[in-house]
Design an enzyme around this catalytic site. Structure first.
Site, PDB file in Angstrom:
ATOM      1  N   ASP A   1       0.853  -1.184   0.000  1.00 29.33           N
ATOM      2  CA  ASP A   1       0.000   0.000   0.000  1.00 29.33           C
ATOM      3  C   ASP A   1       0.894   1.240   0.000  1.00 29.33           C
ATOM      4  O   ASP A   1       1.895   1.280   0.710  1.00 29.33           O
ATOM      5  CB  ASP A   1      -0.881  -0.029   1.257  1.00 29.33           C
ATOM      6  N   ILE A   2       0.533   2.233  -0.797  1.00 30.82           N
ATOM      7  CA  ILE A   2       1.288   3.487  -0.811  1.00 30.82           C
ATOM      8  C   ILE A   2       0.935   4.283   0.445  1.00 30.82           C
ATOM      9  O   ILE A   2      -0.242   4.565   0.700  1.00 30.82           O
ATOM     10  CB  ILE A   2       0.978   4.319  -2.060  1.00 30.82           C
TER      11      ILE A   2
ATOM     12  N   GLU B   1      -4.972   2.333  -3.941  1.00 28.79           N
ATOM     13  CA  GLU B   1      -3.511   2.469  -3.941  1.00 28.79           C
ATOM     14  C   GLU B   1      -2.825   1.196  -3.463  1.00 28.79           C
ATOM     15  O   GLU B   1      -1.652   1.212  -3.105  1.00 28.79           O
ATOM     16  CB  GLU B   1      -3.087   3.648  -3.064  1.00 28.79           C
TER      17      GLU B   1
END
Length: 237
Positions: free
Chosen positions: A110-111, A153
């Site tokens: 995950d960003i 994301e």
């Protein structure tokens, strides 16, 4: 290839070139050659013209099918596999692993603080960040691996014949490369980091749902304990 009187074709005395047209689009050419002069009579040209039209229709249908298949299996923004394809491919890889007794590893990533990226720099820049991260994932993975946009994301990698040690090494390499990227925007340049969670078959579970849950637990732990790190299921104690 360009055909002209100035370009000799050894052994060819008759040449027929039909454009393959679909609507207003040229798809290619249908080329026939013969050693005998005058081989293509008017009757034969008419018949071959019908065949060329049929070939054009077949080519166009093939291109349309390919495009539809790509749209059904690929994320439109990043070009990675979509969530549905990830689920199917993951099941296939686990079935092969069960037969071969080889490991499979799952990485969910995950960003970090991606909402802040969109809020500060705008959604077009956010999309550019997603594409840049996707490019790193695709570059680092092998052809046999699955690299997918899991949602928003979040991304997923399924690594065939890869144990936890190999998955952790890859996760760290991806994390470092993404962290080194510099993104430009009107508000100034910035960087992003990744949090990653890793679970492996069969040591962390043999069921797809369980492996996803455990990789997600690792990802959650990484984000709750400082972000920008890779966490293995064994690390949770």
């Amino acid at each position: 290839m360009i055909f002209a009187k100035q370009v000799p074709l050894p052994g060819v005395e008759s040449l027929l070139v039909y454009p393959l047209i679909s609507g207003d689009r040229a798809l290619g050419t249908f080329v026939l050659a013969a050693r005998r002069r005058g081989a293509f009579t008017a009757q034969r040209r008419e018949m071959l013209g019908v065949i060329a039209n049929q070939v054009a229709v077949s080519v166009q249908n093939g291109l349309m099918y390919q495009k539809m298949e790509s749209m059904a299996t690929t994320d439109g923004l990043t070009g990675l596999s979509n969530h549905r394809t990830f689920q199917g491919r993951f099941s296939e890889m686990l079935a092969r692993a069960e037969r071969s007794k080889k490991p499979v590893s799952l990485i969910l990533t995950d960003i970090d603080h991606f909402k802040n990226v969109n809020d500060t720099h705008g959604h077009p820049i956010g999309d550019a960040v997603l594409k840049a991260v996707a490019a790193v994932l695709k570059e680092q993975a092998r052809v046999v691996d699955v690299v997918a946009r899991y949602g928003g994301e979040e991304f997923a990698l399924v690594l065939e014949d890869t144990d936890m040690t190999g998955a952790f090494i890859l996760a760290e390499r991806i994390r470092e490369q993404v962290g080194a990227l510099v993104h430009a925007s009107a508000q100034g340049s910035f960087s992003c980091t990744l949090s990653l969670g890793i679970a492996a078959y069969p040591v962390d579970g043999k069921d797809k749902k369980l492996l996803i849950e455990r990789a997600d637990q690792c990802l959650y732990h990484a984000k709750e304990h400082g972000r920008n790190q890779s966490v293995r299921y064994a690390d949770l104690g």
